[in-house]
Scaffold this active site. Sequence first.
Site, PDB file in Angstrom:
ATOM      1  N   VAL A 162       2.952  -5.810  13.754  1.00 30.36           N
ATOM      2  CA  VAL A 162       1.594  -6.053  14.230  1.00 30.36           C
ATOM      3  C   VAL A 162       1.568  -7.293  15.117  1.00 30.36           C
ATOM      4  O   VAL A 162       2.082  -8.349  14.747  1.00 30.36           O
ATOM      5  CB  VAL A 162       0.627  -6.241  13.046  1.00 30.36           C
ATOM      6  CG1 VAL A 162      -0.759  -6.640  13.548  1.00 30.36           C
ATOM      7  CG2 VAL A 162       0.540  -4.949  12.229  1.00 30.36           C
ATOM      8  N   HIS A 193       0.815  -1.228   0.000  1.00 28.57           N
ATOM      9  CA  HIS A 193       0.000   0.000   0.000  1.00 28.57           C
ATOM     10  C   HIS A 193       0.842   1.269   0.000  1.00 28.57           C
ATOM     11  O   HIS A 193       0.358   2.340  -0.381  1.00 28.57           O
ATOM     12  CB  HIS A 193      -0.946   0.009   1.208  1.00 28.57           C
ATOM     13  CG  HIS A 193      -0.254   0.231   2.517  1.00 28.57           C
ATOM     14  ND1 HIS A 193      -0.092   1.479   3.056  1.00 28.57           N
ATOM     15  CD2 HIS A 193       0.339  -0.634   3.380  1.00 28.57           C
ATOM     16  CE1 HIS A 193       0.551   1.381   4.207  1.00 28.57           C
ATOM     17  NE2 HIS A 193       0.836   0.109   4.425  1.00 28.57           N
ATOM     18  N   ALA A 231       7.310 -16.774   8.629  1.00 28.56           N
ATOM     19  CA  ALA A 231       7.676 -16.225   7.324  1.00 28.56           C
ATOM     20  C   ALA A 231       9.126 -16.524   6.953  1.00 28.56           C
ATOM     21  O   ALA A 231       9.425 -16.875   5.805  1.00 28.56           O
ATOM     22  CB  ALA A 231       7.427 -14.712   7.313  1.00 28.56           C
ATOM     23  N   LYS A 261      -5.562 -19.251  18.431  1.00 20.21           N
ATOM     24  CA  LYS A 261      -4.183 -19.620  18.805  1.00 20.21           C
ATOM     25  C   LYS A 261      -3.345 -18.386  19.109  1.00 20.21           C
ATOM     26  O   LYS A 261      -2.408 -18.452  19.922  1.00 20.21           O
ATOM     27  CB  LYS A 261      -3.555 -20.492  17.721  1.00 20.21           C
ATOM     28  CG  LYS A 261      -3.324 -19.810  16.376  1.00 20.21           C
ATOM     29  CD  LYS A 261      -1.961 -19.149  16.266  1.00 20.21           C
ATOM     30  CE  LYS A 261      -1.833 -18.358  14.975  1.00 20.21           C
ATOM     31  NZ  LYS A 261      -0.523 -17.646  14.884  1.00 20.21           N
ATOM     32  N   THR A 305       3.207 -21.566  10.236  1.00 17.21           N
ATOM     33  CA  THR A 305       4.177 -21.012   9.292  1.00 17.21           C
ATOM     34  C   THR A 305       4.814 -19.744   9.849  1.00 17.21           C
ATOM     35  O   THR A 305       4.112 -18.774  10.137  1.00 17.21           O
ATOM     36  CB  THR A 305       3.508 -20.658   7.945  1.00 17.21           C
ATOM     37  OG1 THR A 305       2.276 -19.960   8.195  1.00 17.21           O
ATOM     38  CG2 THR A 305       3.213 -21.888   7.125  1.00 17.21           C
TER      39      THR A 305
END
Length: 334
Positions: free
Chosen positions: A282, A35, A142, A194, A140
Amino acid sequence: MADQIAISVLGAGSYGSALAISLARNGHPTLLWGHDPAHVAELEHDRCNKAFLPDVPFPADLQLTADLQRAVQAAPVLLLVVPSHVFGQVLSQVKPFLRPDTRIAWATKGLEPDSGRLLQDVARDVLGETIPLAVISGPTFAKELAAGLPTAISVASTHDDFADELSHLLHCGRSFRVYTNPDFVGLQLGGAVKNVIAIGAGLSDGLGFGANARTALITRGLVEMQRLGAALGADAKTFMGMAGLGDLVLTCTDNQSRNRRFGLALGAGKAVETAMAEIGQVVEGYRNTKEVHLLAARCGVEMPICEQIFQVLYQGKNPKEAAIALLSRDKRDE
């Protein structure tokens, strides 16, 4: 099914970049949208995500753009990898540019802010009932995905053929295994709950409670996840799979998890704002905690661990007092 399927990944953070790298390596025409034009220009210049994945160069044929219209119209498959609190906003921005054959998936793990609704309901409100939707979820990180280390996830969709298509897109026999799962609700719910339990695991370890307490918290957290899932019609087996137990164990036990690190900082006595600032990215579990609290209340589901974490984060409860409250609950059958 064609060998190559064009896909646009919307969201150029750590996980969005990792998924785009994996998809491009898999031979699919991949466009990564961000963005912020300045950030995208930096990614293009560096040909890597220096902030989050500095050691993993972008494949030569991975394209980047800050032009949302271009990203949406470049591919029939869109994969949203954006924070849950802007999920509906991004869909609204995407909507005017949709192609007749657009299918939309997301890797976002969370619920709608201020309501606790599933993201499928947000998507339907914005897009209507006809567009195929899907979610990918599972254990997962990253960095490991981008590095090509062995990883497995699950995908669920409103349309079986779209789930199969996403499995084809993502699956790489060398390193990335993708399971299909018919439980669209369960996969969404597991990814949100979770995150909350991972904060609790971090809190427990930050307080020095040890391995016994952490394991008990994970186990009973899984029970709470299953309990809420049952109220929403999810399949209990889903929570014993990648999007439930798998993701729960990963995020509760490894310090790559932002949610766990956030909890560790709180357990060490740091304020919520300080702990958030130290993470620097975040922390989905912070918002997820409030969202799960709202959803559980609406469904009339008892979730004592999630409730105590909510009180710590949003009502200023002392973490040790929250632990005592959990341990002093009335005796009951497991």
